[in-house]
Design an enzyme around this catalytic site. Structure first.
Site: not given
Length: 298
Positions: A83, A114
């Site tokens: 953004e 992960e």
């Protein structure tokens, strides 16, 4: 830290019977728990402010802001990074989001990603991490190997590092130079850290990136003066930004924007200082892009 001892893995008494209540009561329980999240973030505002100052200092010197996380945490980092270019007109590589498992993991679970310490290090190497960059490790549990290894590697390079988790004393918190630990308590659905913990992380990331952009002159008053007009809505927003900043009418705002190739900052200085586009841009460049400095010092 053992999983069963983590606050984020605890059982929430308020939701112990949530599978037996009405839909409305279910929503009330979730909403009541969500209300506690901003208060948890409020308690760590000094830590967030310290991180913003460090991030700004490094980025001002040519560094980047790098988010690294797995699962929801990684996706939130990517969301925040993505953004920044349209909202603040920065280059896409200035704020970077890395997720365990790569691009595929944005929409899908990648088994074991992960847990890969090597993955965290390699992903940072692949973007050419330097000592000027700031690495922000994001992990609700604070125990994600991918994130911990990334932070360790970043510190070895001399990077400034920030760890965001929701468990006090976690490995992410102790590995990073700066720890931001909003303690949101047990989740409504036990262990579902995409809920309150994820919301807390999103609020913190909002502050980190927004704080960086404000301190970098990307905001004048409360206006996003470097917004890029990529659609009709943002074209209209640009006009409104220039109007609000200068008090001029829509026609004058649009004319100024057209004259300067739709750069809000330049248009604002043009109107307020009665300058042409070239001179307005020159003065902005002389003051590092800060409208306030152009107005206050000239």
């Amino acid at each position: 830290m053992q999983l069963e001892k983590m606050i984020t893995e605890g059982s929430n008494a308020a939701s112990a019977e949530i599978d037996r209540v009405s839909t409305l009561e279910m929503c009330r329980i979730i909403n009541d728990e969500d209300k506690t999240v901003p208060l948890a973030v409020e308690r760590v505002l000094p830590d967030i402010a310290a991180a913003i100052d460090v991030i700004h200092a490094q980025v001002s010197g040519g560094g980047r802001l790098i988010y690294i996380g797995a699962g929801t945490s990684g996706r939130l980092g990517i969301l925040d990074a993505s953004e920044c270019p349209p909202t603040y007109g920065v280059k896409p590589g200035l704020v970077v989001g890395l997720i365990a498992g790569g691009e595929y993991a944005i929409q899908h679970a990648v088994e074991g990603a992960e847990d890969s310490r090597e993955g965290g290090v390699n992903d940072l190497k692949n973007i050419g991490l330097t000592a000027q960059d700031v690495v922000v490790g994001i992990a609700a549990s604070g125990r994600t190997p991918y994130v911990i290894a990334g932070l360790e590697y970043a510190r070895q390079l001399g990077c400034r590092t920030v760890g965001i988790s929701c468990n006090p004393g976690s490995a992410v918190s102790t590995t990073a130079e700066f720890a931001i630990t909003p303690v949101v308590g047990a989740e409504v659905v036990t262990g579902s850290s995409r809920m309150k913990a994820g919301t807390a992380q999103k609020l913190v990331l909002n502050m980190l990136s927004t704080g960086l952009m404000i301190k970098s002159g990307k905001v004048f008053g409360n206006l996003m003066v470097d917004v890029v007009a990529t659609n009709e809505k943002l074209h209209v927003r640009q006009v409104n930004i220039v109007k609000n900043a200068t008090g001029c009418n829509a026609e004058k705002a649009e004319a100024a924007l057209i004259a300067c190739e739709r750069n809000c900052k330049t248009a604002i200085v043009m109107v307020l200082k009665n300058l042409d586009a070239a001179e307005a841009k020159k003065r902005l460049d002389q003051h590092g892009g800060f409208i306030r400095q152009v107005l206050d010092k000239e």
